[in-house]
Design an enzyme around this catalytic site. Sequence first.
Site, PDB file in Angstrom:
ATOM      1  N   ASP A 103       0.845  -1.184   0.000  1.00 38.21           N
ATOM      2  CA  ASP A 103       0.000   0.000   0.000  1.00 38.21           C
ATOM      3  C   ASP A 103       0.893   1.252   0.000  1.00 38.21           C
ATOM      4  O   ASP A 103       1.830   1.343  -0.779  1.00 38.21           O
ATOM      5  CB  ASP A 103      -0.978  -0.053   1.174  1.00 38.21           C
ATOM      6  CG  ASP A 103      -2.058   1.025   1.118  1.00 38.21           C
ATOM      7  OD1 ASP A 103      -2.992   0.887   0.309  1.00 38.21           O
ATOM      8  OD2 ASP A 103      -1.952   2.003   1.870  1.00 38.21           O
ATOM      9  N   HIS A 136      -6.870  -6.459  -1.917  1.00 37.25           N
ATOM     10  CA  HIS A 136      -5.801  -5.592  -1.442  1.00 37.25           C
ATOM     11  C   HIS A 136      -5.115  -6.140  -0.194  1.00 37.25           C
ATOM     12  O   HIS A 136      -3.960  -5.815   0.075  1.00 37.25           O
ATOM     13  CB  HIS A 136      -6.388  -4.211  -1.152  1.00 37.25           C
ATOM     14  CG  HIS A 136      -5.374  -3.179  -0.782  1.00 37.25           C
ATOM     15  ND1 HIS A 136      -4.439  -2.697  -1.673  1.00 37.25           N
ATOM     16  CD2 HIS A 136      -5.133  -2.535   0.392  1.00 37.25           C
ATOM     17  CE1 HIS A 136      -3.671  -1.803  -1.076  1.00 37.25           C
ATOM     18  NE2 HIS A 136      -4.075  -1.686   0.176  1.00 37.25           N
TER      19      HIS A 136
END
Length: 340
Positions: free
Chosen positions: A121, A311
């Site tokens: 991220d 994710h």
Amino acid sequence: MTLQPIDPVSDSRVEHRNSSLNGHNYHYLYGEPAGGQYKATVFLIHGWPDCGSAGWRYQIPLLLEMGFRVVVPDMMGYGGTDAPEVPPNDISLYSYKQAADDIAELAKVIGAQHIILGGHDWGGMIVYRTAQWHPELITHVFVVCTPYSPPSKEYISSEDLVSKVLPQFGYQLHLASGDVEKHVNDEQSIRQFFRAMFGGRTPSGEVAFDPNKGILFDKLPHVGESKIMNGKILEHYVREYSRHGIHGPVNWYRTRKVNWEHDQALLDKKKIEIPLLFIQANNDSVLTPEMSKGMEKFIPNLIRGEVEATHWALTQVPDKVNAIVANWLGKQNLGNRSSL
């Protein structure tokens, strides 16, 4: 290789440490392989809304087993690290450049002349930029989910990015707006926030986080358990966020202009020449596979891997992520150099 994940509160494999880095206190996990000999040092850098040690809890044991020294900091605004208020403090404290300089300083503190960087991220962008700001320090990089974005001479605001290029980044405008601090401000709302972010749904099957819109406050109180964020680890996240609130973490979404300003010094350093592994999560609804096209132009020593995950690949499919990382690191000819 299946390994028991690190308990971020108390685990004999790691120590909790604190160091002053460029004027701010950082908390980090520190671990060495059994016997104290290590072939290299790996820093693991988390993103939003993870807490450093917890976000990488499945990867730390792998790296220790492979003979690496492992350092996992809580980044600015998170967990046990300082969370300066903005204002009165400058937003640059949450910039890539500041993070890169703090990582370099932490390497000095622990006596590491060279380090390997892993990022997820925001942590992915941090490690890319750290390799550019401190090329003498970084020998290898691996990134999960986050595609490389080179420094650009032209400034594109977050609003223009969302309206013209990446509508799924609309949540970033919401996080930067100030609304989130007003609604996520106590233990229960933080708990519901994490359930929402990690895939929890309401009894009628609705989500409370939309990449295009942000956090859906009307749905938030009704979100149920998340499959990958629950029990003891959920309560750890709630406690960590309750230290300083959510202001520090969302400040990372207010740095686009200052990051661009810093990037102007890197326009002749767009290429990253060191060995780099990029792991794509094929079901990531924000950092989509299309976004990583063309990375080879800037990263000549790029190796790609992919996993069928969202994710949250680090904790959703840890065995698959770990297998790719282990295979890549195993091919890097890293000797037993305990001074690194």
